[in-house]
Design a protein around this motif. Structure first.
Motif: not given
Lengths: 605, 105, 497, 493, 167
Positions: A138-139, A142-143, A150, A169, A173, D370, D373-377, D381-382
């Motif tokens: 998932l990381v 979504e990255l 961008f 996006f 999302r 970013m 807004l909860g971007l994973p990584g 997010f967590w």
């Protein structure tokens, strides 16, 4: 090997950071770092991937685990055949795009951030394809969305770039929530977030809902109906980015995810997937046919081809879908990079009305793109022919035997596939003719692209031409998961006939109307009507709601705070009136107060 | 004699005193109202004292003290009234409003 | 009945104050008009010394309870004593003596205008304080009443003592009229209580009240509640509070300080004595009434303080609101006994309030020497211009608001809420809301202190030693109690043993 | 040793504050320097906090049975480190940026005072002590807003400051009433020994904490306070003071609540309303700082939703999200402040194309957005993911369906959150560099977006810890999740 | 009905009537004089209720001193001797209502509380001046002493307030 995999994953991120840091210090160093970083990544990808091709056991490794929450979240990799080919695809296309971009963006001041984002993008995709832990997936997943955001907005001066980025996006999302909930449910039901475990303990748990949720996620990521409109709108981004997104990363990740999680998909999920795919492939092929903008034509074709892959997955043709994904990766990258070359040649314009008769002016681009269009249309013996052929055949098989889906659904999917094949030929021919044939616009100064841009084209052309060899024995790369025989002569003949017929029709129309657009779009640039619906039912109501909330906050919620303050002050004002200085008023209050207390006495005693 | 006779008398006198305090403008008349109230209390106290046949004469004693206190109060009060008269030129309690709450925002 | 044996040690402190009062009067009479500032301060110094001496004597009695002026009744019932010195009494004596000492110091500023005779003023102060001491020790209604009048009467005179001052005269007259009327109502109540019980001694009243029934009970309850009225006037509880702002503003600041601390404390001690010792069997009747009074008092005090721009009037309303907080524990009594935590909470709060409120008034008195208008804007830049006074006032305001770093004020509120939370949660919630409202005006004033003044010199003062001492003493006490709030609270709770 | 360690954590900022105030009278610069040094030492001193649990317990006010009881465990340690770090960052930020109205050293001293209170509140396990430390930060913060806030709008900042003060005090006063009822029922102020309380007490404590957190609909003090506060004030307010509320919910509210009661679902509902409401409000904001402020309402909604799930994972999520929000929103406010410094406004209608004008600053803002807004990584997010997870699989005694619906709505709130940040970035960072709008005076408008000095190295110094930690926590969630789980053993029924 | 009761009723009538006149008369001086009547009637009632000492003190202090003081005050404040129409405040009617209410409340309370109780005035009562005086100086010596402080303070206060500021 464990650490090679990790290095391969981290290298793009490191490249991104270093590139950004080098940024404005040295232009040459930045370019060198970006390209060499992606080349090194590609090298590592080869090291990781080649041993896993064929009949190899998957490489499953765990780096860290967080045991304090259950099920545990971890950093873990799982490289099987599917991952291996995807790693190769992603790393190679990324490298080619980086290389190509050196020429394409040679005087762009924002090159450093661009190159860093491309590295980040490829790193994210690699994370997705090798991840064993669903959260890790998932990381990366979504990255990629963020990177695409961008990159699409690279030209943030342009309103349509800004809008396209936001749309891309948000739509992806929104769909990602499906993946999020799918992961949560999977973890709760199986006690594990590890793909290697989840896909092997099927008998114990109900996979239906998670599979449906994954389909939702995929619909967004791979731009399927009804979330399909973001992909063409993403076209204001630099063309190499489109190649990256369409061929090897972002949208391919959707197909990859379904292929990866394929064991948990039951009939319900596959039916949904198949229906969505059938609708999408047709609708987007139609859009491709009536679109003026070259890049948008390619974008719609991507949507359509992805739907093809989903259709294949829905009818159970797993290896055909995967191979079509690979094939599509090659020829779509070729097409987009070629389109970039064309756009570059005509000075940055993307509309096909600005093109025409370019075959002699940019011969290298003409040749390579012709191969690309051919593969897209399914011309024998290009790679696209074999994969499409395998899919159509599988569709026919399922329609006849309906082992997975209900029969009507299977027939619908098959019908959509055939129709789409025809439409694909039509719009490919139309685009090819309009770009490279027809009248020449003498005002346009045209020049061939630099070498850094042409080399990737040659390489991809080679892949497109010779990729068909894989179909001789798919198990050499996909191992036992590949079906025995993916080539079917009967289908091949029928399909070739279809291609020839449609191509002939297009050429006839082209000649008949003197090189005019055979399917002129009703308006200059078609905006899919679905967007208006979204605007009407989602965007505007939310905007209105937001304004209502602000008003509410100011006039209602705020009002209670203000009102409390005002009423306290008001009460003070009223009580102050009693404080008029007249001692007899004070005494009156004393006596009345005492009397009231005495009455209270009567009540209380 | 029923005990409530003097008590009722005291209540009525007290109420009359209250009226005097509330309704009179002249400070000295207001003071007279207070005297009526105090006298009403004294009647109560004396009546209760008689009723209980209190060996300590608490009621009578308190009544005595009240009389003395009232005298002291009146003495002081008249001094204050005179002071008001000197500074204001009148002793109309209803017209002493300089200290009303006016300067608030 | 034999002549009483008098425990002289027990009566020394009030006696010493009375004697000191006479000494001040005589010295003043024979010394003639003061020629220097030092001479003008002589009565205040004498009064201060008298108070300190009384305090020293009183402190001797902390560990042994004393009772005197007792009635030996051969027949039945408990023995009535008129004068008891126990810890309850001593805590109040402490408050009263501290307050009187500070007011005596502040008097030097208030009287500096030359229109107020310092000798008589200090005599009246000591007389009034004598009454307050006796009040705290009294255990019968007669002594209580007389003592209450001794507190009040000199205070009337003090309020109006400034010659030719229209406002002082008006203030004194209003104070007087409301006071005597309330006293008359209270006396009516006492007479009814006497009529229902046949005694004026607290313990005997308690004994007979627990047995009365029927319509006589109505009389007793009515008497009880009317008795509270007079005391409620003294503590400035709503609706008997209306004289407070007018009087505080009209009278000299020192008198306002006296009324807001010593006189108010006297009211509270009377109230606590009556409720705790005489009327514990009627808690069901008076506790709800007190609760309503408390809620009204704090609310009215706070909302009216919100708009004030006059510092002393603001403090007046603040003191009304604070009285409401002090009443809260008594509004949350259940059962036929006033628990020691109830009493301890009220006393603890009162003690803390006395210290910090005197601090605020001390600085107000200082500022009044230059800005008799007492507008809040007159306090601008005080922290920068006069750091000692500025910080002291800031600390006092924060303590009155009940916020850290003035832990003392915060803990005081916690202690009071502690009693109310549970038995009368609604009252606790009302108090919580009021604390928030109160914060607004304290904060407003506080901010003014820290706002730089337009003219840096405007906020510099010539600080008299006496006022410096008063500010220093209150500030130090508040600081110490902030670090060790237990010193005050633990002792307050121990008053009932 | 334990004794000295924890006492020093509370006392050192206080002492530093006094010193800074004294030194600052002579020289502003020296005062701020001292503050930086002091907060650096305190930060260093706080690092061993992660090594072991520590506790101090001594009687403080006997008559009230109040104890000086401090406890450092897996829940308080992350927040403690956050506090010392963010304070350090703010002090560094003050070195470069002098407020227009002067008084830099006083501001630094007030920040140290606030730190003292916040640290005390994070360590206290005695209810009264918690309440006391809770209040310590108020007056200094009120001064910070009132005196150093928006210099263009004195009435507005006074209003904002007063509203902040009144709301918070009202909340905490109700909270203490609740605590006292708990005391009356259970006989102790020590929360570690309390296992149940009456509904009234739980509601009162909950309301008090809800104001601080803040929860819809008592959030109304927050946008004003954030918008009007100076940059460091906003950072401290968002990064630290709001955490007092969430920490209070975890430490002092959960033990009081009976999961079978209706309290948890009600609070969960309010939290979810806050998520959606905050996001919608952000969509229509025109001021950058107000937007960030409203975003806090949404983020805190996730925290409270996680807590109301009454699960250990929920608490882990809450702590995680709290710390992450502290880092990210701190960064956002720093960036917003830097923009306001350079352009004199935070009005989204007047600014645009900052990517071109101040690329690095714009990049940091984009990064923070970013993350937010909860971007994973990234760190954001967590916490929110786990919050949704905990609500989806809430405690057995809770109404399951309700919580599933709530978690889905909360997840949709994530999309709205993305939406408003994207809209913000679109209007603020992107756009044609030319003048916006035709009616506006062109020369003035173009000045708005002219290129200004990009990030100063001191700004990098102040922000980089937050940047780095945002990434680190995003990559290695275990760092925070494990200790919390240990600390939560046996707390929930 | 015994003679005591008859006399009591008569005195009560006089007291109430004169009290009413005190609070309603238009002449300031008349008010003071009617107050004398009321106070004297009260003294009579004290006598009936066996409070001999109180009665004499009432006559001496109240009638003798207080009323004289009041008259002095009236003179010093230059009170006109003729009738005045503005002696009452505008809110006299509410005041009257309140007064009636107070009377009703107090009256019903005491009547209800003591309706069956009779005063026994026939037996010898220990109400002589001597007896009262003795308890005063044995049982009530403390308040008595405190009262002396009160009187002194009141005296000094009155003097100092009355002094002109310029001396």
């Amino acid at each position: 090997m464990k650490w090679v995999v990790l290095t391969m994953l981290l290298l793009p991120f490191a490249t991104a950071v270093v590139t950004l840091w080098a940024g404005h210090r040295s232009e040459v160093a930045t370019k060198f770092l970006a390209v060499s970083g992606s080349l090194a990544t590609f090298g590592l990808a080869c090291v990781v991937a080649f041993p896993q091709l064929g009949h190899a056991d998957p490489l499953v490794v765990t780096y860290t685990r967080t045991d304090s929450i259950s099920p545990a979240i971890g950093l873990a990799a799982n490289v099987d055949q599917l991952s291996a080919v995807m790693v190769l695809l992603a790393a190679s296309v990324s490298f080619l795009v980086q290389l190509y971009s050196v020429g394409y963006l040679h005087d762009d001041p924002r090159y450093p951030s661009y190159a860093a984002l491309v590295s980040l993008f490829s790193g994210s995709m690699l994370t997705v394809v090798v991840a064993d832990d669903l959260w890790m997936l998932l990381v990366g997943w979504e990255l990629m969305g963020a990177c695409s955001y961008f990159l699409i907005a690279h030209h943030w001066e342009l309103a349509e770039a800004r809008a396209g980025a936001v749309k891309a996006f948000l739509m992806t999302r929104l769909a990602d929530l499906g993946l999020l909930f799918a992961i949560l449910l999977i973890g709760e039901r199986t006690g594990s977030y590890r793909i290697s475990q989840v896909t092997t303990i099927l008998s114990n748990w109900d996979t239906s809902l998670p599979a449906l949720l994954i389909v939702i996620a995929v619909i967004g990521k791979s731009a399927q109906f009804p979330l399909h409109s973001w992909l063409p709108d993403a076209m204001p981004g630099p063309t190499p980015i489109s190649a990256l997104i369409h061929a090897a990363t972002m949208v391919a990740a959707g197909v990859f995810l379904v292929a990866r999680m394929y064991p948990i998909f039951d009939a319900d999920a596959l039916t949904l997937l198949g229906v969505v795919a059938a609708i999408t492939m047709l609708v987007s092929a139609f859009y491709a046919l009536v679109t003026n903008d070259l890049k948008r034509v390619l974008a719609w074709s991507t949507v359509s081809q992805l739907a093809y892959m989903f259709g294949a997955l829905a009818v159970g043709a797993w290896s055909a879908a995967v191979l079509h994904l690979l094939a599509h990766g090659a020829f779509k990258a070729l097409l987009f990079l070629g389109a970039g070359s064309v756009v570059h040649a005509v000075g940055g314009r993307t509309s096909m009305t600005a093109m025409g008769g370019l075959r002699e002016r940019i011969p290298d681009t003409f040749v390579t793109m012709t191969v690309g269009f051919g593969a897209l249309a399914g011309v024998i013996p290009l790679v696209g022919f074999f994969s499409k052929d395998a899919i159509v055949h599988a569709g026919f098989d399922e329609a006849k035997h309906h082992e997975i889906l209900d029969q009507p659904v299977a027939w619908v999917i098959f019908g959509a596939m055939v129709l789409t094949a025809a439409l694909t030929v039509a719009y490919s021919m139309r685009a090819w003719l309009r770009v490279f044939f027809g009248p020449v616009d003498p005002d346009v100064e045209v020049h061939e692209s630099p070498l850094t841009m042409r080399v990737p084209l040659y390489l991809l052309t080679a892949a497109t031409v010779f990729g068909g060899l894989v179909f001789a024995d798919p198990s050499r790369i996909l191992g036992e998961r590949a079906e025995e025989d993916l080539f079917h002569g009967s289908t091949a003949i029928l399909m070739t006939a279809l291609v020839a017929a449609v191509a002939g029709l297009v050429v006839f129309l082209w000649v008949r109307y003197d090189g005019a657009d055979p399917w002129p779009p009703p308006v200059e640039e078609l905006q899919p009507p679905e967007d208006h619906i979204y605007d009407l039912v989602l965007v505007r109501p939310i905007g209105a709601l937001a304004r209502a909330v602000v008003i509410n906050d100011r006039d209602v919620v705020d009002a209670y705070a203000d009102g409390a303050g005002a009423s306290a002050r008001g009460l003070g004002w009223v009580l102050r009136l009693a404080q008029n200085g007249s001692v007899q008023a004070y005494l009156m209050v004393v006596v009345v107060g005492a009397a009231a207390i005495a009455v209270a006495a009567g009540v209380l005693s | 004699m029923p005990l409530w006779w003097p008590l009722l008398l005291a209540s009525v006198l007290f109420a009359i005193g209250v009226y005097g305090v509330l309704a009179r403008r002249n400070a000295i008349l207001v003071l007279m109202g207070v005297e009526l109230m105090l006298n009403a209390v004294n009647i109560n106290l004396v009546a209760f004292d008689a009723y209980f046949r209190d060996v300590l004469h608490s009621g009578q004693t308190l009544a005595l003290f009240i009389i003395v206190i009232a005298a002291a109060e009146i003495g002081l009060a008249l001094a204050i009234v005179l002071m008001v008269f000197r500074t204001h030129g009148h002793i109309d309690v209803d017209d002493l409003r300089e200290l009303a709450d006016r300067d608030a925002v | 009945m034999k002549p009483q044996d008098i425990d002289w040690l027990a009566v020394y402190p009030p006696l010493m104050l009375a004697v000191a009062a006479l000494v001040v009067l005589l010295v003043d009479a024979f010394a003639g008009p003061a020629r220097t500032r030092r001479e003008a301060h002589a009565p205040a110094i004498l009064a201060f010394a008298g108070v300190i001496a009384a305090g020293v004597v009183a402190a001797q009695m902390w560990d042994n309870e004393r009772a005197t002026f007792c009635i030996e009744r051969a027949l039945e019932g408990p023995t009535g004593c008129s004068f008891v010195v126990d810890r309850f009494t001593l805590v109040f004596w402490g408050i009263v003596l501290f307050g009187t000492a500070v007011v005596a110091l502040l008097g030097t500023v208030a009287l500096a205008d030359g229109r107020t005779p310092p000798g008589e003023w200090n005599f009246l102060l000591l007389s009034s304080a004598t009454g307050a001491l006796v009040l705290a020790a009294s255990r019968d209604l007669v002594t209580l009443l007389v003592a209450l009048e001794v507190v009040s009467l000199p205070a009337f005179a003090m309020a109006g003592l400034r010659h030719g001052d229209r406002k002082a005269a008006e203030a004194a007259l209003k104070f007087f009229l409301v006071s005597v009327t309330s006293t008359a109502v209270m006396l009516m109540g006492i007479s009814l209580v006497y009529g229902a019980t046949g005694s004026v001694f607290f313990d005997q009243i308690n004994a007979s009240l627990s047995t009365v029934s029927g319509d006589l009970r109505t009389v007793a309850v009515a008497g009880t509640l009317l008795t509270i009225v007079g005391l409620a006037f003294k503590v400035a509880a709503v609706p008997f509070h209306m004289w407070v702002p007018d009087t505080y503003v009209g009278a000299p600041v020192a008198v306002a300080a006296y009324l807001s601390v010593v006189s108010k404390a006297a009211g509270f001690v009377g109230l606590m004595l009556v409720l705790t010792y005489a009327l514990p069997s009627f808690t069901e009747q008076w506790s709800p009434v007190v609760a309503v009074l408390a809620a009204l008092t704090m609310t009215v005090g706070n909302v009216l303080a919100l708009r004030q721009t006059h510092a002393v009037r603001l403090l007046a309303w603040s003191s009304v609101a604070q009285a409401g907080y002090i009443l809260v524990p008594f509004g949350a009594v259940s059962g036929s006994e006033v628990g020691k935590e109830v009493l301890g909470a009220s006393i603890g709060y009162l003690a803390i309030y006395a210290v910090v409120n005197l601090g605020a008034f001390s600085v107000a008195a200082l500022v009044g020497t230059r800005h008799p208008t007492q507008q809040l804007d007159d306090y601008r830049g005080l922290v920068r211009g006069e750091p000692g006074a500025g910080w002291a006032l800031a600390f006092a305001l924060v303590a009155l608001a009940g916020l850290p770093p003035a832990v003392v004020g915060l803990v005081a509120k916690v202690v009071v809420l502690d009693v109310a939370a549970g038995p009368a949660t609604w009252l606790a919630v009302v108090m919580a809301v009021n604390v928030a409202i109160g914060l607004v005006y304290y904060a407003r004033w506080l901010f003014v202190l820290f706002t730089p003044a337009d003219d840096e010199h405007a906020s510099r003062y010539d600080v008299p030693n006496a006022v410096a001492l008063a500010i220093g003493a209150t500030f130090t006490a508040a600081l110490i109690f902030s670090v060790f709030p237990g010193w005050i609270l633990d002792n307050a709770v121990s008053v009932l043993g | 040793m334990n004794h000295a360690y924890l006492d020093a954590l509370v006392a050192a900022p206080f002492a530093t504050a006094l010193l800074v105030m004294l030194v600052g009278r002579r020289s502003e610069g020296a005062g701020v320097g001292l503050a930086v040094l002091g907060s650096l030492v305190i930060f260093g001193w706080s690092i061993p906090a992660v090594l072991e649990d520590r506790a101090v317990d001594a009687v403080w006010i006997e008559s009230l049975d109040v104890h000086w009881h401090l406890l450092l465990d897996g829940i308080s340690a992350p927040l403690l480190l956050l506090t010392t770090l963010v304070t350090l960052c703010c002090q560094i930020a003050l070195v470069r940026h002098a407020p227009d109205c002067g008084g830099r050293a006083s501001l630094a001293a007030l920040l140290m005072l606030i730190e003292s209170g916040v640290i005390g509140a994070f360590l206290a396990v005695d209810m009264v002590l918690f309440f006391l430390f809770f209040e310590v930060a108020l007056i200094p913060m009120w001064f910070v807003i009132n005196a150093w806030g928006d210099q263009h709008d004195p009435i507005g900042r006074r209003r904002a400051a007063t509203r902040f003060l009144v709301f918070t005090v009202l909340g905490s006063a109700l909270m203490i009433v609740g605590f006292l009822i708990v005391k009356a029922d259970s006989g102790t102020f020590d929360i570690t020994q309390v296992s149940s309380a009456s509904t009234v007490a739980a509601v009162l404590v909950g309301i008090g904490l809800a104001v601080k957190t803040p929860l819809w609909p008592v959030h109304i003090w927050l946008p004003d306070a954030h918008a009007k506060a100076p940059t460091v004030g906003s950072v401290i307010l968002a990064a630290l003071l709001l955490k007092l509320g969430t920490y209070g919910f975890i430490r002092f509210w959960l033990p009081l609540v009976d999961p079978a009661d209706d309290i948890l679902p009600v609070f969960a509902g309010l939290a979810v309303v806050g998520i959606v409401y905050g996001a919608l409000a952000c969509l229509a904001q025109t001021d950058l700082k107000r937007l960030i402020a409203y975003s806090s309402v949404g983020h805190m909604g996730f925290v409270v939703l996680a807590i109301t799930s009454y699960t250990t994972i929920g608490v882990q999520a809450a702590v995680y999200a709290s710390v992450a929000h502290g880092l990210i929103t701190g960064l956002l406010f720093f960036a917003a402040g830097a923009i306001k410094d350079r352009y004199g406004t935070g009005d989204l209608a007047e600014l645009k194309a900052l990517y071109g004008a101040v690329p690095r600053l714009a990049g940091v803002l984009a990064f923070a957005a970013m993350a937010s807004l909860g971007l994973p990584g990234l760190a954001g997010f967590w916490g929110e993911m786990l919050a949704i997870r905990s609500a989806l699989f809430a405690h057995d005694a809770l109404p399951h369906d309700t919580f599933v619906v709530l978690s889905v709505i909360a997840a949709l709130g994530v999309i709205l959150t993305s939406a408003y940040f994207l809209v913000m970035m679109r209007t603020l960072l992107q756009g044609e560099p030319g003048p916006r709008g035709s009616s506006r005076d062109a020369s003035e408008a173009s000045q708005r977006v002219e290129t200004k000095a990009d990030l100063h190295w001191l700004e990098w110094a102040a922000w980089s810890p937050l940047l780095v930690l945002t990434v680190v926590l995003g990559v290695a969630p275990g760092l925070l999740l494990d200790p919390v789980a240990t600390a939560m053993t046996g707390v929930l029924r | 009905m015994s003679w005591v009761e008859v006399v009591f009723l008569l005195l009560s009538l006089v007291a109430v009537a004169s009290a009413l006149l005190v609070v309603t008369t238009q002449h300031l001086v008349h008010a003071a004089l009617w107050l004398v009547v009321t106070l004297s009637s009260a003294a009579g009632i004290y006598l009936l209720l066996a409070a001999e000492f109180v009665a004499w003190v009432q006559i001496l202090i109240y009638v003798g001193a207080v009323v004289v003081l009041l008259l002095f005050a009236l003179m010093l404040t230059r009170a006109p001797t003729g009738p005045q129409t503005d002696l009452n405040v505008k809110q006299a009617v509410p005041a009257a209502v309140v007064a009636v209410l107070v009377a009703a409340l107090l009256g019903t309370t005491v009547i209800a509380g003591f309706q069956d109780v009779h005063l026994n005035l026939d037996d010898p009562l220990v109400g002589s001046a001597g007896a009262t005086g003795e308890t005063l100086f044995t049982s009530w010596v403390l308040p008595f002493e405190v009262l002396s402080v009160l009187l002194l303070a009141a005296l000094v206060g009155a003097i100092v307030l009355s002094k002109r500021g310029d001396d």
